[in-house]
Design a protein around this motif. Structure first.
Motif, PDB file in Angstrom:
ATOM      1  N   TRP A  80      -7.131  14.661  16.293  1.00 14.04           N
ATOM      2  CA  TRP A  80      -7.013  14.052  14.972  1.00 14.04           C
ATOM      3  C   TRP A  80      -7.054  15.081  13.859  1.00 14.04           C
ATOM      4  O   TRP A  80      -6.333  14.986  12.891  1.00 14.04           O
ATOM      5  CB  TRP A  80      -8.130  13.037  14.742  1.00 14.04           C
TER       6      TRP A  80
ATOM      7  N   LEU B  40      -6.517  11.102   6.046  1.00  8.20           N
ATOM      8  CA  LEU B  40      -6.177  10.780   7.427  1.00  8.20           C
ATOM      9  C   LEU B  40      -4.664  10.708   7.623  1.00  8.20           C
ATOM     10  O   LEU B  40      -3.973   9.975   6.936  1.00  8.20           O
ATOM     11  CB  LEU B  40      -6.805   9.433   7.789  1.00  8.20           C
TER      12      LEU B  40
ATOM     13  N   PRO C 278      -2.961   4.420  22.649  1.00  3.36           N
ATOM     14  CA  PRO C 278      -4.356   3.975  22.550  1.00  3.36           C
ATOM     15  C   PRO C 278      -4.663   3.490  21.131  1.00  3.36           C
ATOM     16  O   PRO C 278      -3.842   3.646  20.228  1.00  3.36           O
ATOM     17  CB  PRO C 278      -5.154   5.235  22.875  1.00  3.36           C
ATOM     18  N   ASN C 279      -5.822   2.923  20.947  1.00  3.16           N
ATOM     19  CA  ASN C 279      -6.251   2.526  19.603  1.00  3.16           C
ATOM     20  C   ASN C 279      -6.212   3.711  18.661  1.00  3.16           C
ATOM     21  O   ASN C 279      -6.627   4.809  19.024  1.00  3.16           O
ATOM     22  CB  ASN C 279      -7.682   1.976  19.642  1.00  3.16           C
ATOM     23  N   GLY C 280      -5.715   3.488  17.473  1.00  6.87           N
ATOM     24  CA  GLY C 280      -5.691   4.552  16.484  1.00  6.87           C
ATOM     25  C   GLY C 280      -4.490   5.462  16.582  1.00  6.87           C
ATOM     26  O   GLY C 280      -4.367   6.426  15.828  1.00  6.87           O
ATOM     27  N   ALA C 281      -3.564   5.164  17.501  1.00  8.71           N
ATOM     28  CA  ALA C 281      -2.385   6.009  17.663  1.00  8.71           C
ATOM     29  C   ALA C 281      -1.418   5.888  16.488  1.00  8.71           C
ATOM     30  O   ALA C 281      -0.537   6.725  16.309  1.00  8.71           O
ATOM     31  CB  ALA C 281      -1.668   5.657  18.965  1.00  8.71           C
ATOM     32  N   GLY C 282      -1.586   4.837  15.702  1.00  9.58           N
ATOM     33  CA  GLY C 282      -0.684   4.625  14.572  1.00  9.58           C
ATOM     34  C   GLY C 282       0.419   3.627  14.871  1.00  9.58           C
ATOM     35  O   GLY C 282       1.404   3.552  14.138  1.00  9.58           O
ATOM     36  N   LYS C 283       0.263   2.849  15.911  1.00 13.84           N
ATOM     37  CA  LYS C 283       1.298   1.883  16.294  1.00 13.84           C
ATOM     38  C   LYS C 283       1.465   0.796  15.226  1.00 13.84           C
ATOM     39  O   LYS C 283       2.586   0.506  14.803  1.00 13.84           O
ATOM     40  CB  LYS C 283       0.953   1.235  17.641  1.00 13.84           C
ATOM     41  N   THR C 284       0.348   0.225  14.822  1.00 21.44           N
ATOM     42  CA  THR C 284       0.432  -0.817  13.793  1.00 21.44           C
ATOM     43  C   THR C 284       0.967  -0.253  12.486  1.00 21.44           C
ATOM     44  O   THR C 284       1.770  -0.884  11.800  1.00 21.44           O
ATOM     45  CB  THR C 284      -0.957  -1.454  13.581  1.00 21.44           C
ATOM     46  N   THR C 285       0.521   0.953  12.157  1.00 20.82           N
ATOM     47  CA  THR C 285       1.012   1.597  10.942  1.00 20.82           C
ATOM     48  C   THR C 285       2.533   1.752  10.994  1.00 20.82           C
ATOM     49  O   THR C 285       3.229   1.466  10.014  1.00 20.82           O
ATOM     50  CB  THR C 285       0.335   2.972  10.775  1.00 20.82           C
TER      51      THR C 285
ATOM     52  N   GLU D 170       0.839  -1.202   0.000  1.00 19.58           N
ATOM     53  CA  GLU D 170       0.000   0.000   0.000  1.00 19.58           C
ATOM     54  C   GLU D 170       0.868   1.244   0.000  1.00 19.58           C
ATOM     55  O   GLU D 170       1.886   1.286   0.655  1.00 19.58           O
ATOM     56  CB  GLU D 170      -0.892   0.022   1.231  1.00 19.58           C
TER      57      GLU D 170
ATOM     58  N   PHE E 104      -3.307   8.161   5.012  1.00 21.99           N
ATOM     59  CA  PHE E 104      -4.232   7.334   4.237  1.00 21.99           C
ATOM     60  C   PHE E 104      -5.291   8.287   3.708  1.00 21.99           C
ATOM     61  O   PHE E 104      -6.206   8.649   4.435  1.00 21.99           O
ATOM     62  CB  PHE E 104      -4.896   6.275   5.124  1.00 21.99           C
TER      63      PHE E 104
END
Ligand SMILES: Nc1ncnc2c1ncn2[C@@H]1O[C@H](COP(=O)(O)OP(=O)(O)O)[C@@H](O)[C@H]1O
Ligand SMILES: [Mg+2]
Lengths: 225, 241
Positions: B239, B17, B38-45, A225, B14
């Motif tokens: 955000w 976003l 927290p969720n959505g912090a961008g850790k996985t990204t 991506e 993204f």
């Protein structure tokens, strides 16, 4: 040489996985046969009409089964979350593409071989002597179909409405392959010599090469991506 | 210097976003850093970019001194990723799964290596059963074996505790401790304060695509860290700024 070993183990994984589950092949064959059965009711078997339309019906069945198989092919990776596992391994993306294409190609060809006897039965055709020619057409057409299909399956596996996305993207683009497949199969069923069919086969070969090269080159950009 | 991970001004968007908004991060070889967020912090990204699965929008990244843009394949050879997804094939056995991945990595003495790892994660008795018959905890243990199969220099862990019961989580903790052999560098990201605070050399807090805080673990006490964490989460960049 390393990439050949990688290619082999990619194929081994798909075949072994399918051998254990048999979900993909049986589902593809089921839907392909369903198409045949439906058309069998629509036309008087053995009639001139049926013989004339036979090649079209056969390829509708093959295409239907093929789209289903492609939809599932990356779902296997998704279920096992394997696409990321694959992408994390030090394998050239082109090799991943070829490995996946190999599996899809073999599965679809196998399903075609399963469907063909029922086609002969339903439409009252004696296909024994035509088998080599039909096999050649099937191999060339299936290669072109799965070459693009594997690319689009990877693309739509990332998207939400993937079941819809795949046929909408894929079918318009493979129209040349399907038309050539229907035409050449029709001529073979009419008993024409291979020389007459040759122009369609050349067209198929040309599209196979085109689809293969382009898909191989852009696969990397589709999966990252 | 001897950096395992060097990230400068990394951003990722993204569409509209902005998932990462200028991450600067350096980690020395052999160190273990835990990033909480927290969720959505961008850790996985962040993890997906560092492990070459996702292209950065902007910024410079080096893993083990190699530029991420031109050494993708070599970097993939040196890193391992463990997340709550296992990357395993359910119809295949542990032996087959590891043989598959090991062959893709072109490993020598694969059979011995697989035996050793299966023993380490306590799955040698189940080596020939399909993975689909495994509990979540067993699958995660096999995923650890998969992650370490090629003896990676750098390991990324993304919420490895998700879905594990107490017992399995404790076992995982033990295995993560063993993972730190040699000069292996570990980056763990999680929202789970309770699990993550018990190990590692350093801790950091990521909120809204930015890293807001970083400290050596020995220098913090859990209660005040927790307070700081929730403060960061509440006050962190909105955000849509
Ligand atoms: N592939 C994607 N496409 C669009 N948005 C994404 C994608 N991946 C993550 N995001 C968004 O980026 C933000 C960060 O997500 P993520 O990295 O998963 O956070 P975390 O792991 O810290 O919970 C979220 O708002 C998420 O919705
Ligand atoms: Mg996450």
């Amino acid at each position: 040489m390393g990439f050949l070993i990688q290619l082999r183990v990619l194929l081994w994984k798909d075949l072994l996985s399918e051998l254990r589950g048999k979900e993909l092949i049986s589902m593809m064959a089921f839907f392909g046969l369903l198409v045949l059965v439906i058309f069998n009711f629509a036309f008087e078997p053995g009639s001139a009409e049926a013989a004339h339309l036979g090649s079209g019906i056969l390829w509708v069945a093959f295409t239907f089964a093929g789209v289903l198989g492609l939809n599932r092919s990356f779902l296997l990776e998704k279920e096992s979350e394997g696409l990321q596992g694959l992408l994390l391994s030090p394998v050239d993306r082109g090799v991943l593409y070829l490995g996946k294409l190999g599996g899809n190609f073999l599965f679809m060809l196998l399903v075609e071989a399963l469907i063909l006897p029922f086609f002969a039965l339903f439409f009252n055709l004696d296909l024994w002597l035509l088998l080599p020619q039909l096999a050649l057409v099937a191999i060339l057409s299936t290669l072109g179909f799965t070459a693009v299909g594997t690319l689009f399956a990877a693309m739509s596996a990332q998207a939400k409405s993937r079941e819809l996305l795949l046929p909408t993207l894929l079918l318009p683009i493979v129209v040349p392959v399907i038309v050539a497949a229907v035409k050449s199969t029709g001529q073979i069923l009419e008993g024409r010599p291979l020389a007459e069919v040759a122009q369609w086969l050349k067209l198929l070969l040309a599209f196979d090469l085109l689809y293969l090269v382009v898909s191989f080159l852009i696969f990397e950009y589709v999966v990252e991506e | 210097m001897d950096w395992a991970i060097q990230v400068e001004q990394l951003t990722k968007s993204f569409g509209h976003l902005l998932a990462l908004r200028g991450i600067d991060l350096r980690l020395r070889r052999g160190k273990f850093l835990t990033i909480f967020g927290p969720n959505g912090a961008g850790k996985t990204t962040l993890i997906r970019i560092l492990s070459t699965l996702l292209r950065p929008t902007a910024g410079r990244i080096e893993i083990l001194g190699m530029d991420l843009r031109d050494a993708g394949e070599e970097i993939r050879r040196q890193i391992g990723v463990l997340s709550h997804q296992t990357f395993l094939y359910n119809n295949l056995t542990p032996m087959e799964n590891l043989k598959f991945y090991g062959t893709l990595y072109g490993l020598d003495h694969l059979k011995e290596r697989i035996e050793l790892l299966l023993e380490q994660v306590g799955l040698e008795g189940r080596r020939n059963d399909p993975v689909r018959t495994f509990s979540r905890g067993m699958q995660q243990r096999l995923a650890i074996a998969r992650t370490l199969l090629h003896d990676p220099q750098v390991v990324f862990l993304d919420e490895p505790y998700t879905g594990l019961d107490q017992h399995a989580a404790r076992m995982l903790e033990g295995l993560l401790g063993q993972m730190r052999s040699g000069q292996r560098t570990i980056l763990l990201v999680t929202h789970n304060l309770a699990r993550g605070l018990g190990m590692g050399d350093e801790v950091a807090i990521q909120v809204g695509g930015r890293i807001l805080y970083r400290e050596e673990r020995g220098k913090i006490d859990p209660a005040s860290f927790e307070e700081r964490y929730f403060h960061c989460v509440e006050e962190g960049p909105a955000w849509d700024s």
